[in-house]
Design a protein around this motif. Structure first.
Motif, mmCIF file in Angstrom:
data_model
loop_
_atom_site.group_PDB
_atom_site.id
_atom_site.type_symbol
_atom_site.label_atom_id
_atom_site.label_comp_id
_atom_site.label_asym_id
_atom_site.label_seq_id
_atom_site.Cartn_x
_atom_site.Cartn_y
_atom_site.Cartn_z
ATOM 1 N N LYS A 25 -23.721 -26.000 -31.093
ATOM 2 C CA LYS A 25 -22.478 -26.244 -30.349
ATOM 3 C C LYS A 25 -21.817 -27.531 -30.814
ATOM 4 O O LYS A 25 -20.579 -27.609 -30.939
ATOM 5 C CB LYS A 25 -22.784 -26.323 -28.854
ATOM 6 C CG LYS A 25 -21.534 -26.450 -27.976
ATOM 7 C CD LYS A 25 -20.647 -25.220 -28.117
ATOM 8 C CE LYS A 25 -19.436 -25.292 -27.231
ATOM 9 N NZ LYS A 25 -18.586 -24.085 -27.335
ATOM 10 N N GLU A 28 -19.672 -27.125 -33.848
ATOM 11 C CA GLU A 28 -18.370 -26.532 -33.503
ATOM 12 C C GLU A 28 -17.426 -27.585 -32.919
ATOM 13 O O GLU A 28 -16.250 -27.673 -33.298
ATOM 14 C CB GLU A 28 -18.581 -25.398 -32.498
ATOM 15 C CG GLU A 28 -17.313 -24.767 -31.963
ATOM 16 C CD GLU A 28 -17.580 -23.850 -30.782
ATOM 17 O OE1 GLU A 28 -16.734 -23.804 -29.870
ATOM 18 O OE2 GLU A 28 -18.640 -23.186 -30.767
ATOM 19 N N LEU A 29 -17.935 -28.404 -31.996
ATOM 20 C CA LEU A 29 -17.112 -29.430 -31.366
ATOM 21 C C LEU A 29 -16.692 -30.499 -32.369
ATOM 22 O O LEU A 29 -15.553 -30.970 -32.360
ATOM 23 C CB LEU A 29 -17.864 -30.069 -30.197
ATOM 24 C CG LEU A 29 -18.245 -29.151 -29.030
ATOM 25 C CD1 LEU A 29 -19.099 -29.918 -28.013
ATOM 26 C CD2 LEU A 29 -17.014 -28.571 -28.364
ATOM 27 N N ASP A 31 -16.328 -30.179 -35.587
ATOM 28 C CA ASP A 31 -15.307 -29.634 -36.485
ATOM 29 C C ASP A 31 -13.939 -29.648 -35.814
ATOM 30 O O ASP A 31 -12.918 -29.916 -36.454
ATOM 31 C CB ASP A 31 -15.682 -28.210 -36.901
ATOM 32 C CG ASP A 31 -16.878 -28.174 -37.860
ATOM 33 O OD1 ASP A 31 -17.190 -29.235 -38.434
ATOM 34 O OD2 ASP A 31 -17.478 -27.095 -38.005
ATOM 35 N N THR A 32 -13.916 -29.333 -34.510
ATOM 36 C CA THR A 32 -12.651 -29.361 -33.766
ATOM 37 C C THR A 32 -12.082 -30.775 -33.712
ATOM 38 O O THR A 32 -10.872 -30.974 -33.834
ATOM 39 C CB THR A 32 -12.858 -28.839 -32.329
ATOM 40 O OG1 THR A 32 -13.354 -27.498 -32.383
ATOM 41 C CG2 THR A 32 -11.554 -28.855 -31.545
ATOM 42 N N LEU A 33 -12.959 -31.765 -33.540
ATOM 43 C CA LEU A 33 -12.533 -33.159 -33.412
ATOM 44 C C LEU A 33 -12.313 -33.835 -34.763
ATOM 45 O O LEU A 33 -11.714 -34.914 -34.836
ATOM 46 C CB LEU A 33 -13.582 -33.954 -32.626
ATOM 47 C CG LEU A 33 -13.749 -33.572 -31.155
ATOM 48 C CD1 LEU A 33 -15.007 -34.216 -30.583
ATOM 49 C CD2 LEU A 33 -12.531 -33.995 -30.349
ATOM 50 N N VAL A 124 -16.101 -27.599 -24.018
ATOM 51 C CA VAL A 124 -14.869 -27.265 -24.738
ATOM 52 C C VAL A 124 -14.070 -28.550 -24.945
ATOM 53 O O VAL A 124 -14.110 -29.450 -24.105
ATOM 54 C CB VAL A 124 -14.019 -26.247 -23.935
ATOM 55 C CG1 VAL A 124 -12.746 -25.890 -24.698
ATOM 56 C CG2 VAL A 124 -14.817 -24.977 -23.648
ATOM 57 N N ILE A 125 -13.346 -28.629 -26.045
ATOM 58 C CA ILE A 125 -12.446 -29.751 -26.289
ATOM 59 C C ILE A 125 -11.055 -29.386 -25.784
ATOM 60 O O ILE A 125 -10.549 -28.291 -26.054
ATOM 61 C CB ILE A 125 -12.375 -30.113 -27.788
ATOM 62 C CG1 ILE A 125 -13.772 -30.461 -28.315
ATOM 63 C CG2 ILE A 125 -11.408 -31.257 -28.016
ATOM 64 C CD1 ILE A 125 -14.406 -31.669 -27.652
ATOM 65 N N ASP A 139 -8.180 -34.536 -26.891
ATOM 66 C CA ASP A 139 -9.549 -34.420 -27.423
ATOM 67 C C ASP A 139 -10.610 -34.888 -26.439
ATOM 68 O O ASP A 139 -11.554 -35.597 -26.791
ATOM 69 C CB ASP A 139 -9.683 -35.194 -28.738
ATOM 70 C CG ASP A 139 -8.809 -34.614 -29.837
ATOM 71 O OD1 ASP A 139 -8.503 -33.412 -29.763
ATOM 72 O OD2 ASP A 139 -8.439 -35.365 -30.768
#
Length: 339
Positions: A25, A28-29, A31-33, A124-125, A139
């Motif tokens: 997880k 994934e987070l 990469d989003t940030l 979740v972001i 963020d």
């Protein structure tokens, strides 16, 4: 600086499943940030552990390796994490909602005045606008968990304090190796600078660990019973079906409270979280306290006398009938076809 850190708990020298789930997880987070994913490991004889953590996406692995750090003790571990977080200033810090995580997380968050959301089921972001000031935040970590006895799902944010800390329940997130492994760059922690004499005052003279005899969490097939099963005697039907299917037996909290099954078999918000290939729910109404722990099952079959039972809304197949009538027929059928 301002990266995402995952505290990786160890059991017999290897990372526990929930830590690998959090790395999955966390990847994934991160990469989003657009930040780095960093793992923190505290223990002894940890040579090579970075290779496994890199497979789950860790860009950097912080390692504190020393004989006084294994097995886990509250004071030295919390002192090291507080020192490291103070030095590196991560924007997010995650750990498992295990016995260790529930002891360690609150101590670290309290010392850093960061706050902590416990027993999260989702991360979740997202963004947030303060209704009073109009200030906009980007963020942020949405820390999502059941609240008020599971009657609502709460989304909790920490706009101003860092790190944003959360513990996450075992099994609620997938454990998958990263498509592109992380670099796994090792950074050794000079942990002695963070410790004082009182941190090592407690000595572990002898330690006994009883192995878990019931492994509901790791079972690919689960036959689970609720209060609607009726009695401990009727639960024997679940064990009989489970034996034929090579399954494990689970239970709802209501069934455990009624004495139908052991607490180690409890599935749900106050038990374990599972995601088997097949989940057979027998006499379970399907309140959110239970479904929060099993709704990620690949296939769900419900057996209930009430066709409007909430469990039927998430079930792939719903059988309307009494468990005492349906299970003997299933046992007979599966036994015939297993020969």
């Amino acid at each position: 600086m301002n990266n995402l850190m995952v505290y990786c708990e160890l059991e017999n020298g290897r990372p526990v499943d929930v830590s690998l789930e959090l790395l999955t997880k966390g990847r994934e987070l991160a990469d989003t940030l657009g930040c780095q994913l960093e793992a923190v490991v505290i223990g002894h004889n940890l040579t090579g552990i970075e290779k496994e953590l890199a497979e789950y996406g860790a860009d950097t692995v912080w390692i504190a390796d020393g004989p006084e750090l294994d097995p886990y003790r509250t004071l030295p571990h919390s002192a090291i994490l507080c020192g490291l977080f103070g030095q590196e200033k991560p924007q997010i810090a995650l750990m498992g909602a295990t016995v260790v995580g529930r002891d360690l997380g609150p101590r670290v968050s309290s010392a850093l005045h960061s706050g902590l959301t416990a027993d999260c089921t989702s991360l979740v972001i997202g963004e947030h606008t303060d209704n009073k000031t109009g200030k906009q935040y980007k963020d942020l970590l949405y820390q999502i968990r059941p609240a008020f006895g599971g009657n609502i799902i709460a989304t909790i944010i920490n706009p101003d304090c860092r790190p944003q800390m959360a513990t996450v329940r075992e099994g609620v997130m997938k454990k998958e190796k990263a498509a592109s492994p992380g670099a796994g760059e090792v950074r050794n922690i000079d942990y002695k600078q963070y410790l004082n004499d009182t941190d090592l005052a407690v000595k572990i003279i002898e330690r006994h660990m009883e192995e878990r005899k019931i492994n509901v969490k790791g079972a690919p097939v689960i036959v689970s019973g609720g209060y609607g099963v009726g009695s401990k005697e009727n639960f024997k039907l679940l064990f009989e079906l489970a034996e034929i299917l090579g399954a494990e037996v689970g239970a709802s909290r209501a069934a455990v409270d009624a004495g139908f099954a052991d607490h180690a078999r409890q599935i749900g918000q106050t038990g374990v979280t599972v995601r088997p290939k097949l989940y057979i729910a027998c006499g379970i109404s399907g309140q959110i306290q239970h479904t929060a722990g099993m709704d990620q099952s690949s296939m769900i079959i419900s057996i209930n006398t009430d066709p409007e039972a909430p469990i039927n809304k998430i079930a792939d197949y719903a059988i309307t009938g009494d468990v005492g009538d349906v299970l003997p027929k299933m046992i007979k059928y599966y036994r015939q076809n297993s020969k």
